[in-house]
Design a protein around this motif. Structure first.
Motif, mmCIF file in Angstrom:
data_model
loop_
_atom_site.group_PDB
_atom_site.id
_atom_site.type_symbol
_atom_site.label_atom_id
_atom_site.label_comp_id
_atom_site.label_asym_id
_atom_site.label_seq_id
_atom_site.Cartn_x
_atom_site.Cartn_y
_atom_site.Cartn_z
ATOM 1 N N VAL A 59 6.686 16.494 1.932
ATOM 2 C CA VAL A 59 7.603 15.628 0.463
ATOM 3 C C VAL A 59 7.626 16.750 -0.781
ATOM 4 O O VAL A 59 6.497 17.191 -1.086
ATOM 5 C CB VAL A 59 7.141 14.976 0.646
ATOM 6 N N SER A 60 8.581 17.336 -1.395
ATOM 7 C CA SER A 60 8.533 17.548 -2.269
ATOM 8 C C SER A 60 7.967 17.109 -3.974
ATOM 9 O O SER A 60 9.114 16.278 -4.574
ATOM 10 C CB SER A 60 10.175 18.545 -2.765
ATOM 11 N N ILE A 61 7.003 16.365 -3.652
ATOM 12 C CA ILE A 61 6.501 15.814 -5.434
ATOM 13 C C ILE A 61 5.465 16.779 -6.415
ATOM 14 O O ILE A 61 4.754 18.104 -4.685
ATOM 15 C CB ILE A 61 5.761 14.870 -4.708
ATOM 16 N N SER A 62 4.654 16.872 -6.706
ATOM 17 C CA SER A 62 3.893 17.577 -6.779
ATOM 18 C C SER A 62 2.415 17.357 -6.697
ATOM 19 O O SER A 62 1.458 18.447 -6.707
ATOM 20 C CB SER A 62 3.908 17.252 -8.817
ATOM 21 N N GLY A 63 2.616 15.773 -6.414
ATOM 22 C CA GLY A 63 0.647 15.459 -5.285
ATOM 23 C C GLY A 63 -0.118 15.043 -7.240
ATOM 24 O O GLY A 63 -0.240 15.433 -8.104
ATOM 25 N N GLY A 64 -0.797 15.311 -6.574
ATOM 26 C CA GLY A 64 -2.244 15.103 -7.765
ATOM 27 C C GLY A 64 -2.875 13.933 -7.245
ATOM 28 O O GLY A 64 -3.386 13.050 -7.867
ATOM 29 N N GLY A 65 -1.788 12.607 -7.018
ATOM 30 C CA GLY A 65 -2.084 10.718 -6.751
ATOM 31 C C GLY A 65 -3.284 10.830 -5.999
ATOM 32 O O GLY A 65 -3.631 11.796 -5.114
ATOM 33 N N TYR A 99 0.603 -1.479 -0.292
ATOM 34 C CA TYR A 99 0.212 0.111 0.589
ATOM 35 C C TYR A 99 0.685 0.922 0.014
ATOM 36 O O TYR A 99 2.118 1.626 0.245
ATOM 37 C CB TYR A 99 -0.857 0.076 1.235
ATOM 38 N N THR A 100 0.031 2.200 -0.455
ATOM 39 C CA THR A 100 0.974 3.637 -0.722
ATOM 40 C C THR A 100 0.083 4.001 0.103
ATOM 41 O O THR A 100 -0.718 4.303 0.581
ATOM 42 C CB THR A 100 1.080 4.217 -2.006
ATOM 43 N N PRO A 101 0.502 5.152 0.622
ATOM 44 C CA PRO A 101 2.724 5.489 0.615
ATOM 45 C C PRO A 101 3.375 5.438 1.409
ATOM 46 O O PRO A 101 4.241 5.520 1.029
ATOM 47 C CB PRO A 101 1.895 7.799 0.668
ATOM 48 N N LEU A 102 3.229 4.280 2.180
ATOM 49 C CA LEU A 102 3.649 3.956 2.979
ATOM 50 C C LEU A 102 5.408 3.269 2.079
ATOM 51 O O LEU A 102 6.519 3.431 2.165
ATOM 52 C CB LEU A 102 3.445 2.624 3.779
ATOM 53 N N ALA A 152 -1.260 15.778 -2.881
ATOM 54 C CA ALA A 152 -0.329 16.854 -2.196
ATOM 55 C C ALA A 152 -0.267 17.158 -0.361
ATOM 56 O O ALA A 152 -1.319 16.397 -0.195
ATOM 57 C CB ALA A 152 -0.386 17.673 -2.721
ATOM 58 N N GLY A 153 0.572 17.705 0.123
ATOM 59 C CA GLY A 153 0.873 17.790 1.523
ATOM 60 C C GLY A 153 1.491 16.338 1.787
ATOM 61 O O GLY A 153 1.347 16.827 3.388
ATOM 62 N N LEU A 154 2.022 16.145 1.232
ATOM 63 C CA LEU A 154 2.713 14.336 2.462
ATOM 64 C C LEU A 154 3.751 14.954 3.592
ATOM 65 O O LEU A 154 4.326 15.847 3.250
ATOM 66 C CB LEU A 154 3.032 13.431 1.930
ATOM 67 N N THR A 170 7.634 10.350 -9.698
ATOM 68 C CA THR A 170 6.619 11.032 -9.455
ATOM 69 C C THR A 170 5.205 10.769 -8.715
ATOM 70 O O THR A 170 5.550 10.704 -7.517
ATOM 71 C CB THR A 170 6.139 9.919 -11.139
ATOM 72 N N SER A 171 4.101 10.953 -9.042
ATOM 73 C CA SER A 171 3.284 11.226 -8.155
ATOM 74 C C SER A 171 2.099 10.204 -8.332
ATOM 75 O O SER A 171 1.091 11.054 -7.942
ATOM 76 C CB SER A 171 3.166 12.184 -7.222
#
Length: 627
Positions: free
Chosen positions: A284-290, A175-178, A275-277, A269-270
Motif C-alpha cells: 500500500v502506497s502510504i507514508s506509514g508511521g500510524g 478496528y483499523t487497518p481493516l 508502514a509496510g501494509l 493520511t496514515s
C-alpha cells in the motif's frame, strides 16, 4: 418565596386573550421543530425505540444464519435482496459480507442510536427538568439541535445499507487497518460507501450527545427549585448528572479519532496505518508511521465509560421505582450518590482491559486489572442498596416494578461474569468468544433495557395522562424475561467451549465447537434453541407496541400522581403544559419520604412543608443507674 406562591403560566389553556393568540405555535413548530424539553424527550424516545426494534430485527436475521447456516431464510428471504441489494441474500441465503454488515450495524444501532438516546436523552429530557422543578432546559435551542443532530446521524446510518457494497462491515468497533480499506477500490464511491457513511453518521451522533451533555449539566446546576439541595435530588437526577459528564469527557477523543480515520479513508493520511501494509498481495502506497493500537485506545477510552452511560440511567430509573413500589425510602441514599460519582471517575481508567491481547506490559496490565476490580465495588454497593431497600417493604408488583426487580439479578449476572475478564490470563482464552457477548448483553439487554421498559411504564402516565394496560404489560414482561435468559445463558457455555463471536457459520466447521457436549448439545447445536428464543422474544414485543400506542389515546385516564410518588414531577399536571408547573415548586424535604411515622398517608411529597410534629427533639440521655 413560600410554597403558596402561584405563577400563572403564559400558556394557560383556554385563557389566552387576544394579545396572546398570535403566539400560539403551529403543529410543525409545536411537535416537530420544538424547543420544549418534553416534546424533545418524546421525540428521542420514539426514535430510540424505533432504532432498538430495527437493531433487534438485524440480530434476528443473524440468528437464522447461525442456527441454519447456508439455508435460505423462509418467508422474507426472497424479499430481502430487493431491499438490501442482490449481493446480500442471493436466493434468500445470507452472504458472509452481509452477515458482517448486520453484526457491525446491530451493535452500532442498538447502542448509539437506540439505548443511549432512550436512556440518557429521552428520559433525561422529559424527567430531569420536572424532577428538579425547572420550567425547561437551560438552552432549549441547543436541546433541539441535539435531537436533530441525532436524527441526521441515524438517517445517514440507515442510508449506508443502500449504497453499493452495503453497510459497514468492520464491526461496531471499526478496528483499523481493516476499517481503513473496507469498501474501497473499484466500484466504491469514496464517500457514499458503508464504512465512510458509518464514520460520518457517528460524527453527528457524537455531536448530539455532547450538546445534550452540556445542557444537562448546566440545567441540573442552575435550574434546581428552591430548597432542592444536592442531597435532596432524586437519585435519577444524580445518575443523569454523572452520565452527562461521562459523555462530555469521553466522546471528544473518539470524535477526533473518527475524523482521523475518515481522513485515512478519503484523504490518504496514515494516522492509524503503519508502514509496510500489504493489501490483496500488493504494498500500500502510504507514508506509514500510524498506529492501529492508537485507534483502539481512543475507541475504548469512550467504549468503557459508554457501558456506564448505558447502565447509570437504568440505575436511576430502577431506584425511583423500587422506592415507590416498596413504599419505603431508598436504603443508603448517600452511599448510592457517592457510588455513582466513584463509578464516573473510575470508568475513565479501566479502558485497556478491552486490549489484553495487544500485549501490554505487566505493570500496565496490573494497573488496569486493579482499576477494573475496584470499579466493581461501587456497583456492588448500588446493587446491595437496592436489594436492602426491598427488605421489609410493602411491595406492589406493578408492571414497572416487575421490570425493575428483574433488572437486579440480571445486572448482577452481567457484573459477576465480567470479573474473570478483568484478568488478562483468563481473558486470553475468553476474548472474542460468545462469553463476551453473554456478559455484555446481560448488562445491556436484560439489564439496561429492562430498566428502560420499567421507566416507560412508570412515566407514561405523566407524559400522556393515561396508564398503559397492566395485563398486556405482564404479557410483555414474562416471555421477555424467560427468553432473555434462554438466549444469553447458554452463550457463557458456548464461549467457554471456545466458540468465536464472529463466526459466520455459527461454528459448525470448528472442532472446538462440536467436540464438547453441554447439557446434551454441542456448542454449535445450541445456536438453534438460542435463535428460537430470540424469535419468540421478538413476538413478545408486539403486546408492548400495541399497548404503547393504544394507551396514548385509549388508555385509562389517571390523576397527576397515579403511583402516589413523592418527587416533584408528580406535582405537575399530566401531561405537563409548557413551563411544566402551575405553581413554582419548593422542596422542603428529601426525595423518598415514604411511610413516615405518624403520617396519614404512606407518601409525603417533596413540596409539602415540614410540620412541627415532625421535628422531634432528641431525648436527653438517661441518668446512669448505679447498681
Amino acid at each position: 418565596m413560600d410554597a403558596s406562591t402561584s405563577i400563572e403560566t403564559h400558556h394557560e389553556p383556554h385563557g389566552h386573550d387576544a394579545a396572546h393568540e398570535h403566539h400560539e405555535l403551529g403543529w410543525w413548530r409545536k411537535y416537530i421543530f420544538s424547543t420544549d424539553h418534553k416534546v424533545i424527550g418524546i421525540q428521542y424516545g420514539l426514535c430510540g425505540l424505533v432504532f432498538l426494534f430495527f437493531g433487534f430485527c438485524l440480530m434476528m436475521m443473524m440468528r437464522w444464519q447461525l442456527a441454519y447456516p447456508g439455508q435460505a431464510m423462509p418467508v422474507i428471504g426472497k424479499w430481502l435482496p430487493h431491499i438490501f441489494g442482490a449481493g446480500t441474500m442471493p436466493d434468500g441465503k445470507m452472504t458472509p459480507d452481509f452477515y458482517n454488515s448486520l453484526g457491525a450495524m446491530h451493535g452500532t444501532i442498538m447502542i448509539f442510536a437506540g439505548v443511549v438516546p432512550l436512556a440518557f436523552a429521552a428520559f433525561g429530557n422529559f424527567v430531569v427538568p420536572l424532577q428538579i422543578g425547572a420550567p425547561d432546559m437551560t438552552f432549549p435551542k441547543v436541546n433541539a439541535a441535539s435531537f436533530w443532530a441525532f436524527a441526521v446521524g441515524g438517517v445517514i446510518m440507515m442510508i449506508s445499507f443502500f449504497v453499493p457494497g452495503g453497510a459497514a462491515k468492520s464491526g461496531w468497533t471499526s478496528y483499523t487497518p481493516l476499517a481503513a480499506f473496507s469498501d474501497t477500490g473499484p466500484g466504491h464511491n469514496p464517500v457514499f460507501n458503508g464504512q465512510t457513511l458509518w464514520l460520518i453518521g457517528f460524527i453527528f451522533l457524537i455531536s448530539s450527545s455532547l450538546l445534550g451533555a452540556i445542557n444537562f449539566i448546566t440545567t441540573i446546576i442552575q435550574l434546581r427549585a428552591k430548597g432542592l439541595t444536592w442531597m435532596r435530588l432524586p437519585f435519577f437526577v444524580w445518575a443523569q448528572f454523572v452520565t452527562a459528564f461521562l459523555l462530555l469527557l469521553a466522546f471528544p477523543p473518539l470524535e477526533a479519532a473518527i475524523v482521523m480515520q475518515l481522513m485515512d479513508r478519503v484523504a490518504h493520511t496514515s494516522f492509524f496505518l503503519p508502514a509496510g501494509l500489504v493489501v490483496n498481495g500488493a504494498p500500500v502506497s502510504i507514508s506509514g508511521g500510524g498506529s492501529p493500537l492508537l485507534w483502539q485506545h481512543l475507541f475504548w477510552f469512550l467504549g468503557h465509560p459508554e457501558v456506564y452511560v448505558l447502565i447509570l440511567p437504568a440505575f436511576g430509573i430502577v431506584a425511583e421505582i423500587l422506592a415507590n413500589n416498596s413504599r419505603k425510602p431508598l436504603w443508603g441514599y448517600k452511599s448510592l450518590v457517592f457510588s455513582v460519582l466513584v463509578i464516573g471517575f473510575l470508568s475513565f481508567i479501566v479502558w485497556a482491559h478491552h486490549m489484553w491481547l495487544t500485549g501490554m506490559g505487566s505493570a500496565v496490565s496490573a494497573f488496569f486489572q486493579t482499576t477494573t476490580l475496584l470499579i466493581s465495588i461501587p456497583s456492588v454497593i448500588i446493587l446491595s442498596a437496592f436489594f436492602i431497600s426491598l427488605w421489609g417493604g410493602s411491595i406492589r408488583f406493578t408492571v414497572p416494578m416487575l421490570f425493575a426487580t428483574a433488572f437486579l439479578p440480571m445486572f448482577g449476572i452481567g457484573g459477576l461474569t465480567g470479573i474473570p475478564l478483568a484478568f488478562n490470563s483468563a481473558d486470553l482464552y475468553l476474548h472474542d468468544t460468545y462469553y463476551i457477548i453473554a456478559h455484555f448483553h446481560y448488562i445491556v439487554a436484560p439489564g439496561t433495557i429492562f430498566g428502560l421498559f420499567a421507566g416507560i411504564y412508570y412515566w407514561f402516565p405523566k407524559a400522556t395522562g393515561r396508564k398503559m394496560n397492566d395485563f398486556w404489560g405482564k404479557v410483555h414482561f414474562w416471555p421477555t424475561l424467560i427468553c432473555m435468559n434462554v438466549i444469553f445463558l447458554p452463550m457463557f457455555l458456548q464461549g467457554m467451549a471456545g466458540m468465536h463471536r464472529r463466526w459466520y457459520d455459527g461454528g459448525q466447521g470448528w472442532t472446538v465447537a462440536n467436540e464438547h457436549t453441554i447439557w446434551g448439545l454441542t456448542g454449535f447445536q445450541w445456536n438453534q434453541p438460542i435463535s428460537w428464543a430470540a424469535w419468540i422474544m421478538g413476538l413478545a414485543q408486539i403486546p408492548f407496541i400495541i399497548n404503547f400506542f393504544w394507551s396514548i389515546w385509549r388508555g385509562k385516564k389517571v390523576n397527576d400522581n397515579p403511583w402516589e410518588a413523592t418527587t416533584l414531577e408528580w406535582t405537575a399536571p399530566s401531561p405537563p403544559p409548557h413551563g411544566n408547573f402551575v405553581h413554582i415548586p419548593v422542596a422542603y424535604r428529601g426525595p423518598y419520604e415514604y411511610s413516615l411515622p405518624g403520617s396519614e398517608r404512606d407518601y409525603t411529597m417533596q413540596n409539602e412543608p415540614v410540620e412541627p410534629a415532625e421535628r422531634t427533639r432528641r431525648k436527653p440521655p438517661a441518668e446512669p443507674v448505679l447498681v
